[in-house]
Structures are given as C-alpha cells and as structure tokens.
Design an enzyme around this catalytic site. Structure first.
Site, PDB file in Angstrom:
ATOM      1  N   MET A  26      -3.257  -6.829  -7.486  1.00 44.52           N
ATOM      2  CA  MET A  26      -2.607  -8.185  -8.222  1.00 44.52           C
ATOM      3  C   MET A  26      -3.349  -8.922  -9.159  1.00 44.52           C
ATOM      4  SD  MET A  26       0.543  -7.759  -7.459  1.00 44.52           S
ATOM      5  CE  MET A  26       1.345  -9.429  -7.733  1.00 44.52           C
ATOM      6  N   ARG A  27      -4.608  -8.387  -9.548  1.00 48.62           N
ATOM      7  CA  ARG A  27      -5.520  -9.160 -10.564  1.00 48.62           C
ATOM      8  C   ARG A  27      -5.516  -8.428 -11.670  1.00 48.62           C
ATOM      9  NH1 ARG A  27      -7.826 -13.212  -7.743  1.00 48.62           N
ATOM     10  NH2 ARG A  27      -7.419 -12.988  -5.472  1.00 48.62           N
TER      11      ARG A  27
ATOM     12  N   GLY B  86       0.787  -1.393   0.001  1.00 47.79           N
ATOM     13  CA  GLY B  86       0.020   0.065  -0.017  1.00 47.79           C
ATOM     14  C   GLY B  86       0.650   1.428  -0.060  1.00 47.79           C
TER      15      GLY B  86
ATOM     16  N   LEU C 129      -7.789  -7.456 -14.545  1.00 44.41           N
ATOM     17  CA  LEU C 129      -9.139  -7.082 -14.855  1.00 44.41           C
ATOM     18  C   LEU C 129      -9.799  -7.409 -16.268  1.00 44.41           C
ATOM     19  CD1 LEU C 129      -8.984  -3.246 -13.542  1.00 44.41           C
ATOM     20  CD2 LEU C 129      -9.607  -5.518 -12.295  1.00 44.41           C
TER      21      LEU C 129
ATOM     22  N   HIS D 167       3.387   0.886 -12.811  1.00 41.81           N
ATOM     23  CA  HIS D 167       4.215  -0.345 -12.908  1.00 41.81           C
ATOM     24  C   HIS D 167       5.712   0.016 -12.724  1.00 41.81           C
ATOM     25  CE1 HIS D 167       5.022  -4.444 -14.572  1.00 41.81           C
ATOM     26  NE2 HIS D 167       5.982  -3.777 -15.111  1.00 41.81           N
TER      27      HIS D 167
ATOM     28  N   ASN E  86      -2.907   2.360 -13.870  1.00 45.88           N
ATOM     29  CA  ASN E  86      -1.898   1.583 -13.146  1.00 45.88           C
ATOM     30  C   ASN E  86      -0.545   2.105 -13.049  1.00 45.88           C
ATOM     31  OD1 ASN E  86      -1.276  -0.725 -11.918  1.00 45.88           O
ATOM     32  ND2 ASN E  86      -0.398  -1.597 -13.907  1.00 45.88           N
TER      33      ASN E  86
ATOM     34  N   ASN F 201       2.268   3.076  -2.569  1.00 43.71           N
ATOM     35  CA  ASN F 201       1.545   3.913  -3.443  1.00 43.71           C
ATOM     36  C   ASN F 201       0.142   4.550  -3.070  1.00 43.71           C
ATOM     37  OD1 ASN F 201       3.390   4.338  -6.201  1.00 43.71           O
ATOM     38  ND2 ASN F 201       3.470   2.188  -5.670  1.00 43.71           N
TER      39      ASN F 201
ATOM     40  N   ASP G 140      -5.901  -1.044 -20.200  1.00 38.71           N
ATOM     41  CA  ASP G 140      -6.607  -1.644 -21.193  1.00 38.71           C
ATOM     42  C   ASP G 140      -6.569  -3.087 -20.891  1.00 38.71           C
ATOM     43  OD1 ASP G 140      -4.364  -2.358 -22.457  1.00 38.71           O
ATOM     44  OD2 ASP G 140      -4.628  -1.001 -24.025  1.00 38.71           O
ATOM     45  N   GLU G 141      -7.140  -3.772 -22.157  1.00 44.89           N
ATOM     46  CA  GLU G 141      -7.109  -5.248 -21.893  1.00 44.89           C
ATOM     47  C   GLU G 141      -5.901  -5.907 -22.020  1.00 44.89           C
ATOM     48  OE1 GLU G 141      -9.388  -3.594 -23.610  1.00 44.89           O
ATOM     49  OE2 GLU G 141     -11.562  -4.019 -22.886  1.00 44.89           O
TER      50      GLU G 141
END
Ligand code: GRF
Length: 210
Positions: free
Chosen positions: A99-100, A21, A102, A118, A116, A23, A150-151
C-alpha cells in the site's frame, strides 16, 4: 556483471505485501505447481505486522520479514526494505497489495524488475478503490492489470490484462471478488513471462517474443 546476469536460474522473487496476501498466496501456489518455472520466492516483506498475508506466508514456510514505517521517513524505510531484498539476492520484486508508493531511488535500483497488480483495466481507475471507481463510472467491463512499476501511479508499462463483466446488480464487493479470481491467474502468468524474459519493452509496450 550485474546480479541479474551473474545468476543462473531460478529467478529469486521478493514479494511485498501490506494486507490480505491472496495474490502472494496465488504466486506461491503457482511457483509450487511449476506454473512459474525457474522461480523461487525467497522473501516476503510486509510493512504491516498484522497483515493476514504474513501468517499465510509463514504457514507456507516462506522467509518473512516485517519492516514497518513507523517513526521513520520514507527513505529510511525503503533503505531497510532494499537491504532485505539485496541480502536475499532478489531478482524480481512483486508488489501484492503493497500500500505504499515507491520512491524513484527504489524504482531505479530495480528498474523493470518491479511488478504490480491493480484491480482495473489501466489506465482506467488508478489509485485506491478501483472497483468502486469502476461501478461509479458505470463501465460495463473492468478487470485487472499487471504492469511494471515506474514513478507514475499505476502507470508503468502494461504486461498483461484480463477483463471481467460489470453486472447490473454488482456491488463493490461482488465486482472485487470476480476480479480477484482473475488477478490470481493473471499475476502468475505475467510473472512467468517476466521470469522467462521472453519480451521486449518498446516505449510503453511490452511485447512478448514469439
Ligand atoms: C488486490 O486487489 C490487488 O490488485 C491490489 O490490492 C489487492 C490486494 O489483495 N493491488 P491481496 O492482499 O493480494 O489479497
């Protein structure tokens, strides 16, 4: 009229975490210090009841909710998270060590409104263990990236980046620590830009308006 358009300031931020946590804390401090003007954190969602970030958020007096995946499929899990975000009228979702991956249904509900961070200079070293990948590859510079989600895996349009040197004596831990300092600054700056809305997305390019 969408929620985004019907609501005047401040923009309502929802932060998704899974672990430490730091960030999330950096964003909370930036909001408090008005480095992200016209924004408030209205919800912190953790998919992990034991996340250290959860108690940090509670100590800060933020609204928190734990939504664990266990016993459910991704769709059911995401539906509950989306329900919480909508119930709190979240405008912008910030992934902060969440950590998932979407689903596209989730992303579509918040298209260009999910960010996000990274710990690499994307598109280098997407996915897990980015700092270890950087050291293993022998790059001399790495850094961090804030991007729209995005995907694709860590592949959405890039909002902002910072570089740090990779030193000869670096371990994964020392490089991670150097990058993390920059993550905390960068995320606040990128969220501030998105909250201001002073940008256009042209294809993959996020262009700040002058
Ligand atoms: C950070 O390095 C972030 O870039 C990555 O996961 C880590 C989360 O750290 N996505 P924290 O939970 O924010 O401390």
């Amino acid at each position: 009229m969408t929620l985004e358009h019907s609501r005047k300031n401040p923009k309502r931020l929802g932060i998704l975490i899974s672990g430490r946590g730091s960030n999330m804390l950096a964003l909370a401090e930036a909001v408090r210090e008005n480095r992200i003007p016209n924004a408030e954190i209205v919800l912190v969602v953790s998919d992990n009841a034991d996340a250290a970030g959860l108690s940090i958020a509670q100590d800060l007096g933020l609204n928190t909710v734990v939504i664990v995946r266990s016993g459910r499929n991704r769709e059911e899990h995401e539906r509950e998270i989306l329900g919480a975000l909508k119930e709190h009228e979240v405008d912008l979702v910030c992934l902060a060590g969440y950590m998932r991956l979407l689903s596209s249904d989730f992303i579509n509900d918040f298209r260009n409104r999910i960010l996000n961070i990274h710990p690499s200079l994307l598109p280098c070293f997407p996915g897990l263990d980015a700092q270890r990948q950087a050291i293993g590859h022998g790059v001399k510079w790495s850094g961090c990236t804030v991007h729209f989600v995005d995907e694709t895996l860590d592949g959405g349009p890039i909002i902002a980046q910072r570089i740090v040197p990779v030193l000869d004596g670096d371990t994964e831990e020392s490089l991670s620590a150097r990058i993390l300092v920059e993550e905390h600054r960068l995320y606040a700056e990128a969220v501030a830009l998105v909250v201001r809305g002073d940008f256009d997305v042209l294809g993959r390019r996020v262009i700040a308006k002058m």
